[in-house]
Design an enzyme around this catalytic site. Structure first.
Site, PDB file in Angstrom:
ATOM      1  CD  GLU A   1      -5.689  -4.638  -4.670  1.00 18.38           C
ATOM      2  OE1 GLU A   1      -6.318  -5.691  -4.494  1.00 18.38           O
ATOM      3  OE2 GLU A   1      -4.491  -4.527  -4.429  1.00 18.38           O
TER       4      GLU A   1
ATOM      5  CB  SER B   1      -3.897   3.792  -7.243  1.00 23.19           C
ATOM      6  OG  SER B   1      -4.505   2.676  -6.633  1.00 23.19           O
TER       7      SER B   1
ATOM      8  CG  ASN C   1      -1.942  -1.070   1.215  1.00 24.55           C
ATOM      9  OD1 ASN C   1      -1.920  -1.968   2.027  1.00 24.55           O
ATOM     10  ND2 ASN C   1      -2.865  -1.012   0.268  1.00 24.55           N
ATOM     11  N   GLY C   2       0.558   2.203  -0.882  1.00 24.39           N
ATOM     12  CA  GLY C   2       1.333   3.434  -0.949  1.00 24.39           C
ATOM     13  C   GLY C   2       2.551   3.347  -1.843  1.00 24.39           C
ATOM     14  CB  SER C   3       4.200   0.589  -3.631  1.00 25.01           C
ATOM     15  OG  SER C   3       3.115  -0.054  -4.282  1.00 25.01           O
TER      16      SER C   3
END
Length: 675
Positions: free
Chosen positions: A384, A277, A272-274
């Protein structure tokens, strides 16, 4: 086509965009409703002061073209529903709102708003005079009624020997009839000034609450412009691409080099946060702030034969009332779509006439995929898409996506946290802190199977929650009646950890909302310490499927204090952050800057601060990377050790035996294994 970097977002130009049209529909509706209520219920006249606010809010956040469209839409709908008089009243209100919002958008406060009011009020009042001048029969009727009223008052006054009052009323009646425009204009100015000032005051209060809420669509703000180029998103090449979001100094993507060819299945993985998106937005056509994106034509986001983007939250993409309507929403007139075939392809066979609001989270995701396929895209980006799908449906959906390159020559980019899904792809792009790194298949531990949990339940324990003969029907008695739950019975003792599993559409989320008291069941009872939960909302803490929807305040500390109550102070904020394994410094951080795992833990911290008797968590692991999933599970296990009672509704069985001592399964609304 070579995409160059852009320095700042540009103001939208040209025809209205989908997001603007949606905003127009929403704010127009918010204006029409109070206007019609005022027309039907005279005692609700105070609501009239609210009618300028929605359009004012729209004007404060968008361009003049959208505001004009909103005004035309609002007045037209009001005319159809309530007639000419109401439509004219709404016209004056929305024009006031538009003026207030425009001044606010340009930074005007205080003096600027006052000066604008002094200029606008005589003009608005003058519009009323012009209208009455044109509508001669209406003017004559209104003046005749007013003359009769004043003359009647004069006759009554003379009857009680108040001749002076009678003479004054007669003189006033003659003056009003002769100088009607002046008597209409001056009170109109006063009324317009009052309405403008009230609208400005209300708008300032609303905007103060929304200042910290980003309303921009990053896909639009960053500027996806197809121009006159033909739609041709592939093949695609990125060289040295980096990205910084507008208004943020920190760069989030660095030196991205990659290619996409037609007919391949690519997985993008990372914590998450890599930047997963963000990369999906760049692939969709957002211009990078540095580097080059080369493709033969326009990305064609949402267009036939272009790029289709399926988001993490499928409800954000639903527009149609029925499943079949939503599937073809926005397609050009005359486009032929095999609705039944597409629904069957994604596992929604026979649901074409179902209301979209009746679908479970997993079914909504399948519908979003089907709607994407209806546009026959060259490039499909799935962000996702399996996070809310049950294990069986998850495997089926991945199989569908994996077949698209071969069967339809569609390039599929799958953003996922699951190693089993990534292994189905032709190749894997691994992101870490905004950079592409070498992918190691062992980057996440193997996913655990669905071995049965320990079926430990103390029948003689102290009952905290008792559910008896629970039955719930949506839209009962209507042609669209849907049974969500039937004959649910269970008992949860103090200190229990209960896992409730079930396929998509089995009723899990419906059960969660009923247990929390937010939905009153059609029949049966749900008793918390002997009292119905719907009479004690807040005693059961509910964690939503989408954590971001539950975070309403700007900062972490504000969120925890708001949910926990006014007595919760700085010390208590620090204590609950410790309980959910978050550093105390995060209290000052904005919620929009948190990762998915951090958001879920902030929701947990807020619920803990409210001191509920029972925690009900709906899909608490959805969309989390392996590390964040492990952290959340550790937090929940720690709460159980401290005596908390927890019900988890989830598709993820991995390691949940650390939290739950028993498991029940919902099958078509029936709870199997319950008491």
């Amino acid at each position: 086509m070579v995409s160059k970097a852009i320095d700042a977002p540009t103001v939208p130009t040209g025809k209205l965009r989908a997001r603007e049209i949606a905003a127009i529909a929403i704010f127009s509706g918010l204006t029409v409703v109070p206007a019609v209520i005022v027309t039907v219920v005279p005692l609700a006249a105070a609501l009239g002061f609210m009618t300028p606010v929605p359009v004012a809010l729209l004007a404060a956040r968008t361009r003049l073209r959208a505001v004009t469209a909103a005004i035309v839409t609002t007045v037209s709908v009001t005319f159809v529903i309530a007639g000419l008089g109401a439509a004219f009243g709404v016209l004056a209100s929305v024009v006031m709102g538009g003026l207030v919002g425009e001044v606010h958008r340009r930074g005007g406060r205080g003096v600027a708003m006052f000066v604008m009011s002094l200029i606008a009020a005589p003009i608005l009042a003058g519009l009323s005079v012009v209208l009455m001048w044109v509508l001669v029969p209406l003017r004559k009727l209104a003046l005749e009624i007013l003359d009769n009223v004043l003359t009647g008052i004069a006759k009554t006054a003379r009857a009680v020997k108040l001749d002076a009052v009678g003479d004054a009323m007669d003189a006033l009646a003659r003056n009003v009839v002769e100088n009607w425009w002046l008597w209409m204009w001056i009170p109109g100015i006063v009324g317009s000034l009052i309405a403008l000032w009230i609208a400005a005051w209300l708008l300032s209060k609303v905007l103060d609450r929304l200042d910290e809420v980003p309303l921009e669509d990053t896909l639009e703000v960053a500027g996806i412009v197809d121009g006159d180029l033909p739609v041709a998103p592939l093949p695609l090449r990125m060289a040295g691409v980096g990205y910084t979001y507008p208004g943020i100094d920190r760069q989030v993507m660095f030196g991205i080099d990659l290619t996409l060819s037609s007919g391949e299945f690519v997985a993008i993985v990372g914590a998450n946060g890599s930047g997963k998106s963000t990369l999906s937005k760049l692939l969709s056509g957002v211009e990078p702030t540095i580097g080059i994106v080369d493709r033969p034509g326009a990305p064609g986001l949402g267009k036939q034969g272009g790029t289709a983007l399926v988001l993490q939250r499928p409800e954000a993409q639903m527009l149609g009332a029925r499943v079949a309507d939503d599937l073809v929403w926005g397609l050009p007139v005359g486009t032929e779509v095999d609705v039944d075939g597409l629904l069957e392809e994604v596992g929604l066979a026979g649901l074409g006439d179902r209301e979209t609001t009746d679908l479970s989270g997993g079914q909504q995701q399948r519908l979003a995929v089907a709607a994407a396929l209806a546009r026959d895209p060259q490039l499909l980006i799935a962000d996702e898409v399996t996070s809310m799908v049950d294990p069986v449906g998850r495997a089926e959906l991945i199989s569908i996506l994996a077949e698209l390159p071969r069967r339809r020559a569609i390039t599929v980019v799958l953003i996922t946290h699951r190693d089993s899904e990534a292994r189905a792809a032709d190749r894997v792009i691994h992101l870490e802190a905004g950079r592409v790194v070498e992918h190691h298949p062992e980057w996440m531990r193997p996913e655990a199977g669905s071995a049965p949990l320990r079926q430990l339940h103390d029948e003689d324990g102290r009952a905290l929650l008792v559910v008896r003969d629970l039955h719930h029907v949506y839209l009962e008695g209507s042609p669209w009646e849907v049974t969500g739950l039937k004959s649910v019975n269970m008992q949860v003792n103090e200190g229990d950890g209960l896992l409730i599993v079930g396929g998509n559409g089995s009723g899990k989320s419906t059960l969660a909302w009923i247990l929390a008291g937010l939905t009153k069941p059609t029949s049966g009872s749900v008793l918390l310490k002997g009292e119905p939960t719907y009479d004690h909302v807040g005693d059961v803490g509910l964690g939503f499927q989408h954590a971001r929807l539950q975070l309403q305040k700007a900062t972490v500390a504000d969120e925890i204090m708001a949910v926990g109550g006014i007595e919760v102070g700085t010390t208590e904020v620090g204590r609950v952050l410790d309980l959910v394994a978050l550093p105390r410094e995060i209290a000052a951080r904005r919620v929009d800057a948190l990762s998915g795992g951090q958001m879920r833990r902030v929701v947990l911290a807020s619920l803990i601060a409210s001191d509920p008797d029972l925690l009900v968590l709906d899909e608490p692991l959805a969309g989390l990377d392996p590390q964040a999933r492990e952290e959340v599970i550790g937090v929940l296990a720690g709460l159980r050790e401290q005596g908390a009672t927890i019900i988890i509704i989830s598709h993820d069985l991995e390691a949940l035996d650390r939290v739950c001592n028993r498991r029940l399964e919902l099958v078509d609304g029936v709870l199997e294994g319950g008491l």
